[in-house]
Motif scaffolding. Structure first.
Motif, PDB file in Angstrom:
ATOM      1  N   LYS A  31      10.237  42.189   8.664  1.00 54.02           N
ATOM      2  CA  LYS A  31       8.804  42.315   8.963  1.00 54.02           C
ATOM      3  C   LYS A  31       7.987  41.350   8.114  1.00 54.02           C
ATOM      4  N   LEU A  34       8.390  37.805   9.356  1.00 53.91           N
ATOM      5  CA  LEU A  34       7.578  37.519  10.548  1.00 53.91           C
ATOM      6  C   LEU A  34       6.109  37.330  10.181  1.00 53.91           C
ATOM      7  N   ALA A  37       6.027  33.780   8.570  1.00 52.96           N
ATOM      8  CA  ALA A  37       6.521  32.694   9.419  1.00 52.96           C
ATOM      9  C   ALA A  37       5.436  31.716   9.875  1.00 52.96           C
ATOM     10  N   LEU A  64      16.377  35.453   9.188  1.00 50.22           N
ATOM     11  CA  LEU A  64      16.120  36.835   9.582  1.00 50.22           C
ATOM     12  C   LEU A  64      17.339  37.466  10.252  1.00 50.22           C
TER      13      LEU A  64
END
Length: 151
Positions: A31, A34, A37, A64
């Motif tokens: 999480k 992301l 990212a 990931l």
């Protein structure tokens, strides 16, 4: 059979029945990965252009998936036996390292890849997420895995 031999056999064949803290930690790191990212992709786009952005996105995906695979291997093996879990940790690391190498090797000569962007993304993402996660891991036998949330 001596007591020491019995205890060693039990340690190898015992299954882990409780919750899997490695899955919770890995999910939390994914999480956070992301969340980070877009910023990392943008930095690589500024430095290396569009190829840097694509390479960064690919590198983040590699990292990931690597974290998810590590947690799945450990949690799955622990449900079978602690001996298998120990083997999964050791050999799983080597297999995942080979998979990361293979993922880079397969795209190294493609037109859209920037190897400096890909390499730096893989290194920065792995280390960055591990250090970021240290703040959220309980590191206690009372709360294995993530720190409990306060109400």
């Amino acid at each position: 059979m001596s007591m020491a031999a019995t205890n060693n056999a039990d340690a190898i064949t015992t299954r882990f029945e409780g919750p899997a803290p490695e899955v919770a930690v890995s999910t939390d790191m994914i999480k956070r990965g992301l969340i980070a990212a877009p910023a990392l992709i943008a930095v690589c786009a500024v430095i290396w252009g569009a190829n840097g952005a694509w390479s960064s996105a690919y590198g983040i995906a590699i990292v990931l998936v690597n974290f998810a695979l590590a947690a799945a291997l450990i949690a799955g093996a622990a449900r079978i036996s602690l001996g298998l879990m120990m083997a999964a940790v050791l050999f799983g690391y080597l297999i995942r390292l080979a998979l990361v190498f293979l993922a880079v090797w397969l795209v190294k000569d493609t037109a859209w890849i920037s190897l400096p962007a890909l390499g730096s993304t893989i290194i920065v993402t792995h280390l960055g997420l591990l250090f970021w996660e240290m703040k959220y891991v309980a590191m206690s036998l009372a709360y294995p895995g993530l720190k409990p949330t306060k109400p």
